[in-house]
Design an enzyme around this catalytic site. Sequence first.
Site, PDB file in Angstrom:
ATOM      1  N   TYR A 160     -39.650   3.690 -16.076  1.00 48.72           N
ATOM      2  CA  TYR A 160     -38.414   3.103 -15.564  1.00 48.72           C
ATOM      3  C   TYR A 160     -37.484   2.700 -16.706  1.00 48.72           C
ATOM      4  CZ  TYR A 160     -35.392   0.255 -12.583  1.00 48.72           C
ATOM      5  OH  TYR A 160     -34.313  -0.273 -11.906  1.00 48.72           O
ATOM      6  N   PHE A 193     -31.428  -7.997  -7.981  1.00 47.98           N
ATOM      7  CA  PHE A 193     -30.573  -8.123  -6.800  1.00 47.98           C
ATOM      8  C   PHE A 193     -31.452  -8.129  -5.551  1.00 47.98           C
ATOM      9  CE2 PHE A 193     -27.201  -7.563  -9.663  1.00 47.98           C
ATOM     10  CZ  PHE A 193     -26.003  -7.823  -9.013  1.00 47.98           C
TER      11      PHE A 193
END
Length: 254
Positions: A160, A193
């Site tokens: 990632y 988020f």
Amino acid sequence: MQFDTTAIITGGASGLGEAAARRLIDLGATVAAFDLDEAKGAQLESELGPQFRHHPVDVSRIDQVETAVAAVEADQGPVRIVVNAAAVPAPAKLLSRRGPLPMEVFDKGIKVNLYGPIHVMRSVVQGMAASQPDEDGERGVIINVASGAAFEGQIGQVAYSASKAALVGLTMPLFRELAAHGIRVMTVAPGAFDTPIYDHVAPELKADLAAQSLFPRRMGRPGEFGLLVEEIVRNPMHNGRTIRLDAGMMLGPS
């Protein structure tokens, strides 16, 4: 850049991609959402109407991307806004109790998170560069979505972090190349988020994430990401940079 135009948003049926789609549609854009979640895509088509069109595209597959982009251009004209938000976490350590890094996990992370944006950009820019410019000479804007993990990757984020750091790294050469065609390139690196990816995360873990922000001390709201997309599209002085959107969050080692 005017908003009454065509946008492609990868991962546009959920999370940050959905937030960007909703904001751009509110401003007058027509959004082609490349997303494998057919149920959510159909639900959003019903809710948002003809300005939202779902395309079940695997962005790691160049053939699917090229076919979908061609269909969008044939149906809606030149694509002037791109938001590359599709991503997978691909968690794995280089060395764990189960053995060395499984390369199939690493490959998937790189193919979706890095190859995916490249597939979309290379498929879109030819038509974008041939489109009619506005009074500033602008023809389009590309917004890639990286992550705070591009800078402070955590343990288990080998694929990632590598994929997101690569998006930061390609921002400058692409901005320099595409400036001659009136195409802007920006990258946004969000922090934590509150999107569906955290739906099954324990509340205490979400609280720990929020505590890593300086102010406000909470997770980001998807609509706040949509506001930054609006600002980047609206303001032509945004070009060739990566913007961190994270309330000052600094990710810890794990």
